[in-house]
Enzyme design. Structure first.
Site, PDB file in Angstrom:
ATOM      1  N   ASP A 339       0.833  -1.210   0.000  1.00 43.96           N
ATOM      2  CA  ASP A 339       0.000   0.000   0.000  1.00 43.96           C
ATOM      3  C   ASP A 339       0.860   1.250   0.000  1.00 43.96           C
ATOM      4  O   ASP A 339       1.992   1.247   0.472  1.00 43.96           O
ATOM      5  CB  ASP A 339      -0.920   0.024   1.234  1.00 43.96           C
ATOM      6  CG  ASP A 339      -0.133  -0.075   2.523  1.00 43.96           C
ATOM      7  OD1 ASP A 339       0.848  -0.853   2.562  1.00 43.96           O
ATOM      8  OD2 ASP A 339      -0.481   0.617   3.498  1.00 43.96           O
ATOM      9  N   GLU A 340       0.282   2.307  -0.511  1.00 41.88           N
ATOM     10  CA  GLU A 340       0.834   3.662  -0.385  1.00 41.88           C
ATOM     11  C   GLU A 340       2.318   3.741  -0.736  1.00 41.88           C
ATOM     12  O   GLU A 340       3.086   4.420  -0.058  1.00 41.88           O
ATOM     13  CB  GLU A 340       0.609   4.186   1.040  1.00 41.88           C
ATOM     14  CG  GLU A 340      -0.859   4.313   1.381  1.00 41.88           C
ATOM     15  CD  GLU A 340      -1.112   4.719   2.828  1.00 41.88           C
ATOM     16  OE1 GLU A 340      -1.940   5.618   3.031  1.00 41.88           O
ATOM     17  OE2 GLU A 340      -0.513   4.139   3.747  1.00 41.88           O
ATOM     18  N   ALA A 341       2.706   3.049  -1.818  1.00 42.99           N
ATOM     19  CA  ALA A 341       4.120   3.061  -2.224  1.00 42.99           C
ATOM     20  C   ALA A 341       4.379   4.299  -3.086  1.00 42.99           C
ATOM     21  O   ALA A 341       4.814   4.203  -4.229  1.00 42.99           O
ATOM     22  CB  ALA A 341       4.464   1.774  -2.960  1.00 42.99           C
ATOM     23  N   SER A 342       4.128   5.482  -2.511  1.00 38.11           N
ATOM     24  CA  SER A 342       4.182   6.709  -3.314  1.00 38.11           C
ATOM     25  C   SER A 342       5.601   7.149  -3.633  1.00 38.11           C
ATOM     26  O   SER A 342       5.781   8.086  -4.408  1.00 38.11           O
ATOM     27  CB  SER A 342       3.461   7.853  -2.604  1.00 38.11           C
ATOM     28  OG  SER A 342       2.587   7.386  -1.666  1.00 38.11           O
TER      29      SER A 342
END
Ligand code: ACM
Length: 531
Positions: A339-342
């Protein structure tokens, strides 16, 4: 032991009662037995037998399926609860044929095939209680129902007066979904083994059968890894707010797994990657693309860290970490986050997740990932956990269309760390306030467009711990919403009814009081006076 032996034991117990060793029968008048219609999660069918009650007495024994240590263990757990509060001896006796006609029997015969591996049939007559199932897991589930049919004081740690009556009738019951999960984030704030065990007890009472442990994040690494020791020793040395953090030794993790297994709860461990990895990157400079270790992080921002996708060492690292975790974990799943690997480009994310899934498969496990994982090519065995706040998601629907199974954890329904309302001291508000009716008022099999019942592996209620520090905090956020999510996972859609649910939920209040569970007294729920 023969039935003759059973009788002998009963005679001994009666003699003990006669000699005044066991507490005398209570003088208090019998309160109305708890209704069969009060159980959470709602059973598939409950048929009361009017005027019939079974009374647990000092002479009651628990008879178990002959030759089954697993059933004897379930019976032992029931006996321990009953002994504490009733003061009765509650012997656990192997029930050789013929089937015992008195006492409480836990048997692996006579259950309808339709109850499957986790369901049960519970029959209460004046003479006996019989729980029948096809597997020990079903007997465990039946025992959780039986606990709820006894007076709330049955959960007391000290001897109570009783009487211990159970309303007569038949319950036939089995789960709607295979995956009925609860998640604890032990990374943002570390939670000691004792807290995790207590939560396992609490979720198991509501027939939750998966405990997802979020074991790593930017703020902390919580599982000892022998091949990379600094992860736990250094990466686990702090937490949100700068406290001392902590980690589970491998032996402690095994203890959690075994404690959960005895309650028919499977542990699904998560190592979040490629983002949410600051604790690992801080522990080993060589894992960073620039070879420089960042500082430990004790804030609550997300999306700033990434494993180095272009370094081969990264894959050696995850292979060794996931290899150790796979060896410690009997269940079939490893959760790899995603998740949320921005801070990872889309191309790098796909490259990384592709290899990570192969590595998990190489260790004989299947992947669970947050639904972001569908942005990468997924293996057919990969399960995606939906945590969005909308009721449509094209990529998740497409994955489901390709046969990928989905765990439903919509953040605005099932996230136990969201505040109940603006006055809730703990928790977050980014996915909105979640009152009990919001947590209950959705259908996992028809919530996300294009993701129908057969694509849904089940439901899960995550509890993130940015603001959660203690068992009391965990309980306050989980109760009463966790039982709401548990009911969505277990009960047939046809039983879904808010009015009935909030009344049955209210009936749990006195039980939670006796158990010392710190629950939120939602005004949406009809709590009995004094609870
Ligand atoms: C998540 O809430 N980032 C899965």
């Amino acid at each position: 032991m023969t039935i003759g032996g059973v009788r002998l034991l009963t005679t001994v117990i009666l003699a003990l009662v006669g000699s005044g060793v066991a507490p005398a029968a209570p003088a208090t008048p019998a309160a109305a037995a708890v209704s069969l219609a009060s159980v959470v999660p709602a059973p598939v069918t409950a048929t009361p037998a009017t005027g019939v009650t079974y009374r647990v007495t000092a002479a009651t024994a628990i008879y178990t399926e002959p030759g089954s240590p697993a059933v004897a263990d379930v019976a032992g757990q029931l006996a321990a609860i009953l002994r504490r509060s009733t003061g009765y001896p509650m012997p656990v006796v192997d029930a050789s044929s013929p089937t015992p006609t008195d006492g409480i029997a836990l048997l692996l015969s006579g259950a309808p095939a339709s109850v499957g591996n986790e369901g049960y049939q519970l029959d209460v007559t004046t003479a006996s209680i019989a729980v029948r199932a096809n597997q020990p897991a079903g007997l465990f589930a039946g025992v959780q129902t039986l606990r709820q049919l006894l007076p709330p004081t049955v959960e007391s740690a000290t001897v109570q007066p009783g009487p211990w009556e159970v309303a007569g009738g038949r319950i036939v019951d089995h789960p709607r979904f295979a995956h009925r999960g609860a998640m604890l984030d032990v990374a943002r704030h570390f939670l000691p083994v004792a807290v995790v065990k207590r939560y396992i007890d609490e979720i198991a009472l509501y027939k939750v059968n998966r405990l997802h442990l979020h074991l790593s994040d930017d703020q902390g690494w919580r599982i000892a890894v022998n091949s990379w020791p600094n992860l736990a020793v250094y990466g686990g040395s702090t937490q949100v707010g700068g406290g001392t953090g902590g980690y589970y030794t491998q032996d402690e993790y095994r203890q959690i797994v075994a404690y959960a297994a005895a309650r028919y709860v499977m542990v699904v461990p998560e190592i979040d990657m490629p983002g949410h990895t600051n604790a690992a990157l801080a522990s080993y400079a060589e894992l960073n693309c620039d070879g420089v270790a960042p500082k430990l992080y004790t804030g609550t921002k997300v999306g700033f860290s990434s494993l180095c996708v272009s370094k081969e060492l990264t894959y050696t690292f995850i292979d060794q970490v996931l290899g150790e975790l796979a060896a410690l974990t009997p269940g079939p799943y490893l959760h790899i986050g995603g998740d949320e690997a921005s801070s990872t480009t889309a191309a790098d994310y796909a490259t990384f997740m592709n290899r990570a899934q192969q590595i998990v498969a190489g260790h004989g496990k299947s992947v669970v990932g947050w639904h972001d994982i569908v942005n990468a090519p997924v293996l057919p065995s990969t399960v995606a956990q939906y945590w969005g706040t909308t009721t449509s998601h094209a990529a998740v629907a497409a994955a489901a269309g390709n046969g990928i199974k989905i765990i439903m954890s919509p953040a605005n329904r099932s996230y136990l760390d969201m505040k109940y309302n603006s006055r809730t001291r703990l928790g977050q508000r980014w996915a909105g306030f979640i009152e009990v009716q919001d947590a209950y008022g959705w259908d996992p099999g028809a919530y996300l467009s294009g993701v129908g019942e057969t694509s849904v592996l089940g439901v899960e209620a995550p509890l993130w711990t940015e603001t959660i520090e203690t068992l009391a905090d965990v309980e306050y956020m989980a109760f009463p919403r966790l039982p709401a999510i548990a009911e969505l996972g277990w009960s047939p859609a046809s039983t879904h009814d808010w009015t009935s649910f909030q009344q049955r939920l209210g009936a749990q209040g006195p039980r939670w009081r006796v158990m010392g569970i710190n629950y939120y007294h939602s005004t949406q729920v009809s709590w009995p006076t004094g609870s």
